[in-house]
Scaffold this motif. Structure first.
Motif, PDB file in Angstrom:
ATOM      1  N   GLY A  94       0.795  -1.236   0.000  1.00  0.00           N
ATOM      2  CA  GLY A  94       0.000   0.000   0.000  1.00  0.00           C
ATOM      3  C   GLY A  94       0.819   1.274   0.000  1.00  0.00           C
ATOM      4  O   GLY A  94       0.248   2.363   0.119  1.00  0.00           O
ATOM      5  N   ALA A  95       2.149   1.167  -0.141  1.00  0.00           N
ATOM      6  CA  ALA A  95       2.970   2.389  -0.114  1.00  0.00           C
ATOM      7  C   ALA A  95       2.679   3.266  -1.332  1.00  0.00           C
ATOM      8  O   ALA A  95       2.480   2.767  -2.447  1.00  0.00           O
ATOM      9  N   VAL A  96       2.654   4.562  -1.085  1.00  0.00           N
ATOM     10  CA  VAL A  96       2.494   5.544  -2.174  1.00  0.00           C
ATOM     11  C   VAL A  96       3.625   6.555  -2.034  1.00  0.00           C
ATOM     12  O   VAL A  96       3.779   7.182  -0.983  1.00  0.00           O
ATOM     13  N   CYS A  97       4.418   6.698  -3.088  1.00  0.00           N
ATOM     14  CA  CYS A  97       5.538   7.646  -3.103  1.00  0.00           C
ATOM     15  C   CYS A  97       5.173   8.835  -3.968  1.00  0.00           C
ATOM     16  O   CYS A  97       5.073   8.724  -5.196  1.00  0.00           O
ATOM     17  N   LEU A  98       4.962   9.965  -3.309  1.00  0.00           N
ATOM     18  CA  LEU A  98       4.687  11.201  -4.041  1.00  0.00           C
ATOM     19  C   LEU A  98       6.011  11.834  -4.443  1.00  0.00           C
ATOM     20  O   LEU A  98       6.959  11.870  -3.652  1.00  0.00           O
ATOM     21  N   SER A  99       6.063  12.348  -5.670  1.00  0.00           N
ATOM     22  CA  SER A  99       7.287  12.949  -6.169  1.00  0.00           C
ATOM     23  C   SER A  99       6.960  14.310  -6.772  1.00  0.00           C
ATOM     24  O   SER A  99       6.166  14.405  -7.719  1.00  0.00           O
ATOM     25  N   LEU A 100       7.541  15.348  -6.191  1.00  0.00           N
ATOM     26  CA  LEU A 100       7.392  16.705  -6.714  1.00  0.00           C
ATOM     27  C   LEU A 100       8.737  17.069  -7.340  1.00  0.00           C
ATOM     28  O   LEU A 100       9.771  16.966  -6.656  1.00  0.00           O
ATOM     29  N   VAL A 101       8.741  17.457  -8.592  1.00  0.00           N
ATOM     30  CA  VAL A 101      10.028  17.628  -9.262  1.00  0.00           C
ATOM     31  C   VAL A 101      10.126  18.970  -9.981  1.00  0.00           C
ATOM     32  O   VAL A 101       9.132  19.652 -10.226  1.00  0.00           O
ATOM     33  N   SER A 102      11.392  19.302 -10.294  1.00  0.00           N
ATOM     34  CA  SER A 102      11.705  20.659 -10.756  1.00  0.00           C
ATOM     35  C   SER A 102      11.566  20.843 -12.251  1.00  0.00           C
ATOM     36  O   SER A 102      11.812  21.941 -12.759  1.00  0.00           O
TER      37      SER A 102
END
Ligand code: TYD
Length: 144
Positions: free
Chosen positions: A111-119
């Motif tokens: 159930g892991a969710v990895c949010l990624s905010l990138v440049s």
């Protein structure tokens, strides 16, 4: 001149958390001042099998902010000399990965969710996907 980013300088940063006084749970906010780069893209990883790894590359320019929105996973950071493993397991902690760092994401919990905010927007030419090429790149960076 020091060209290798010091892995010890890469720290989890706190994302502001607003706890509900009536026990209705928490709310976290990421505003642009929290990050050292303007956000150009948001994506997320989910349904990652526990025996799979993601990442396995470095970026020439792109900077990234990772948050475990749910569950947990490990981030293995590698500057070409040293490695460091950081576990992300709280939705109010985030990890900034500078450019020029090899990263592997592994040991995803169910159930892991990895949010990624990138440049930046997605650009395949910004990736270094071969580890040997990454090492050559880092060696080149450290030369005068
Ligand atoms: P990749 O960045 O290699 O994922 P990871 O590092 O998590 O293993 O991307 C996997 C695939 O998805 C690759 O074919 C490129 C594609 N992709 C996009 O089309 N847009 C995106 O924004 C991202 C991050 C990946």
């Amino acid at each position: 001149m020091m060209r290798y980013p010091n892995l010890e300088d890469i720290e989890l940063i706190d994302i502001p958390k607003i706890s509900d006084p009536d026990g209705r749970g928490n709310l976290s906010v990421i505003e642009k001042e929290l990050l050292p780069f303007p956000i150009k893209r948001v994506y997320y990883l989910y349904d990652v099998p526990s025996d799979s790894s993601r990442g396995g590359h470095a970026h020439l320019e792109l900077q990234q902010f990772l948050v475990a929105l749910s569950g947990s996973f490990d981030v293995v950071l590698d500057n070409g000399v040293d490695k460091r493993i950081i576990t992300l397991n709280r939705p109010n902690k985030g990890l900034i990965i500078p450019n020029g760092i090899w990263r592997e994401l592994e040991s995803f919990s169910a159930g892991a969710v990895c949010l990624s905010l990138v440049s930046d927007v997605y650009k395949e030419e910004d990736y270094i996907r071969e580890y040997d090429a990454f090492l050559s790149f880092k060696r080149g960076q450290s030369n005068p």
